[in-house]
Design an enzyme around this catalytic site. Structure first.
Site, PDB file in Angstrom:
ATOM      1  NE  ARG A  50      -9.814  12.389   3.588  1.00  0.00           N
ATOM      2  CZ  ARG A  50      -9.789  11.068   3.546  1.00  0.00           C
ATOM      3  NH1 ARG A  50     -10.908  10.362   3.562  1.00  0.00           N
ATOM      4  NH2 ARG A  50      -8.646  10.431   3.461  1.00  0.00           N
ATOM      5  CG  ASN A  91      -1.863   1.133   1.280  1.00  0.00           C
ATOM      6  OD1 ASN A  91      -1.781   2.066   0.476  1.00  0.00           O
ATOM      7  ND2 ASN A  91      -2.786   1.086   2.225  1.00  0.00           N
ATOM      8  CG  HIS A 113     -14.206   1.633   6.699  1.00  0.00           C
ATOM      9  ND1 HIS A 113     -13.466   0.477   6.571  1.00  0.00           N
ATOM     10  CD2 HIS A 113     -13.310   2.615   6.957  1.00  0.00           C
ATOM     11  CE1 HIS A 113     -12.179   0.759   6.754  1.00  0.00           C
ATOM     12  NE2 HIS A 113     -12.065   2.056   6.979  1.00  0.00           N
ATOM     13  CG  HIS A 116     -12.905   3.290   3.131  1.00  0.00           C
ATOM     14  ND1 HIS A 116     -13.607   4.339   3.685  1.00  0.00           N
ATOM     15  CD2 HIS A 116     -11.618   3.469   3.480  1.00  0.00           C
ATOM     16  CE1 HIS A 116     -12.774   5.122   4.341  1.00  0.00           C
ATOM     17  NE2 HIS A 116     -11.553   4.615   4.235  1.00  0.00           N
ATOM     18  N   GLY A 175     -14.979   2.094  14.417  1.00  0.00           N
ATOM     19  CA  GLY A 175     -16.125   1.177  14.406  1.00  0.00           C
ATOM     20  C   GLY A 175     -15.863  -0.119  15.157  1.00  0.00           C
ATOM     21  NE  ARG A 215      -6.188   1.756  -0.204  1.00  0.00           N
ATOM     22  CZ  ARG A 215      -6.294   2.775   0.600  1.00  0.00           C
ATOM     23  NH1 ARG A 215      -5.288   3.152   1.355  1.00  0.00           N
ATOM     24  NH2 ARG A 215      -7.418   3.459   0.669  1.00  0.00           N
ATOM     25  CD  GLU A 263      -9.216  -1.309   4.351  1.00  0.00           C
ATOM     26  OE1 GLU A 263      -8.775  -1.006   5.475  1.00  0.00           O
ATOM     27  OE2 GLU A 263      -9.512  -0.474   3.492  1.00  0.00           O
TER      28      GLU A 263
END
Ligand code: ADP
Length: 398
Positions: free
Chosen positions: A241, A7, A208, A182, A333, A93, A385
């Site tokens: 964000r 990644n 998520h 995601h 989460g 990724r 992931e």
């Protein structure tokens, strides 16, 4: 068969080596501050339980960083492979697959060309992802590389969900539309939730919630809608964000504060969200500990965060005309049980009944936190992931 998952970010690079015979991770780590001052390297040998933390390494660019990774994996003392021949394929990724890819893809020259073109849609992410692929092709020629996209799982959305009401040519000529991100996490978590439900026909909402956060509505395994948009800025409030705001608010702030495009981009992507409202930090643990002390800005940020997620859940129940389960995942989460509890306790109209004990504490693994007679099930599911990337890489190269 061993798959190396990469990644690659602009100044960081995460890696994980997964043995596909048992899907167990055998080593993982992180290169940080690549190309900037004082780069550091972190590595875990998961077979021996050895951890190398924050080791200074000269990593002026991604090629040198990946070389450091490969050497470490082969290190006679703390390595996990004898030589690179043991790596069968590499899974990358890639943030943006645009409309080109609704599934992962084996990389060839044409794919690379498409990915470079897509950099226009994801200038913060795709160039670094592409660089990771190029370096890997250079350092390990002959090995197969697979690109796994954050956007691919969301390609099942219908036009009524993904179109923006901008002039139509902005879609046809500029490819401006909702893509969603995601995707690997939404895919994996919705599949696990479907298994836990024990029902093929299912309406599942996946939340998520990490530094970046997104919600998706998944009906019978297909995404109906998702909260992120053309970029990962849209949707719920995040660490730094904004999530959804009236776009005209951006024009107004630009004008009043004399910001250019880069300035407003930084303000909305890096200085907003939890950080913008709370102030000292974007980290949820800091927020939670200040909330306990009664910090009003922390409480406001928390309430905004939960309210927006609850609102998206409501919207997506409408989008699917029903719901069977809600699944929470991501750093927040999975760990912040109070977020799950506070959101669901405010959704009793759906017939959600929480199991007070399970909903009121941190729990390991994948668990249901609702009572037997709850009309809608609520799960906490650990995302994976890297495993999704490794599985796709294996599927396309074995
Ligand atoms: P990323 O989007 O970078 O992958 P993660 O999914 O790792 O992010 O989530 C990071 C967020 O999860 C941070 O805000 C962090 O504070 C939060 N988090 C991690 N552990 C806990 C915890 N035990 N309790 C509350 N929040 C947590």
């Amino acid at each position: 068969m061993k798959v190396l998952v990469i990644n690659s970010g602009s100044s960081s690079l995460k890696f994980e080596l997964i043995d596909m015979t048992n899907e167990k991770s055998i080593a993982k780590g992180l290169c940080e501050r690549i190309g900037i001052s004082n780069p550091i390297f972190t590595y875990k040998n998961l077979v021996k339980g050895v951890v190398v933390k924050d080791r200074p390494e000269p990593m002026e660019n991604h090629k040198i960083a990946i070389d450091v990774v490969l050497k470490q994996l082969q290190d006679p003392e703390n390595g996990v492979i004898r030589n690179v021949d043991e790596i069968d394929a590499i899974g990358h990724r890639v943030v943006h697959g645009g409309e080109y890819y609704d599934d992962s893809v084996l990389v060839n020259d044409e794919v690379l060309k498409n990915l470079e073109e897509l950099s226009a849609l994801a200038p913060l992410h795709n160039p670094a992802n592409v660089m990771g692929i190029k370096v890997m092709r250079e350092l390990l020629p002959g090995k197969k590389n697979v690109a796994v996209f954050d956007t691919a799982f969301h390609q099942t959305m219908e036009p009524k969900a993904f179109m923006y009401a901008l002039p139509y040519e902005d879609y046809t000529e500029l490819k401006v539309r909702k893509y969603g991100f995601h995707g690997t996490s939404h895919k994996y978590v919705s599949e696990v939730a479907r298994e836990m439900l024990g029902k093929e026909d299912s309406k599942i909402i996946v939340c998520h919630l990490g530094n970046g956060a997104s919600i998706s509505a998944v009906q019978n395994g297909k995404v109906v809608d998702t909260s992120m948009g053309l970029t990962p800025l849209a949707g719920v409030m995040m660490g730094t964000r904004t999530g959804d705001v009236d776009p005209a608010a951006a024009f107004y702030v630009m004008e009043k504060r004399g910001l250019d495009l880069k300035g407003i981009d930084t303000r909305m992507n890096k200085q907003s969200g939890i950080k913008g409202i709370f102030g000292p930090s974007s980290d949820f643990r800091d927020l939670a500990s200040e909330m306990e002390k009664g910090n009003e800005r922390a409480i406001l940020a928390y309430d905004m965060f939960c309210y927006k997620i609850k609102s998206y859940i409501g919207a997506y129940v409408a989008a699917m005309n029903g719901i069977d389960a809600i699944a929470f995942t991501g750093g927040i989460g999975e760990n912040a049980f109070y977020v799950r509890r506070d959101i669901c306790n405010d959704l009793t109209f759906l017939g959600i009944k929480l199991d007070d004990e399970k909903a009121g504490e941190w729990l390991p693994g994948n668990v249901e936190i609702t009572t037997k007679d709850s009309k809608v099930k609520v799960y906490k599911i650990e995302t994976a992931e890297e495993l999704v990337i490794a599985r796709d890489t294996y599927r396309l190269t074995k």
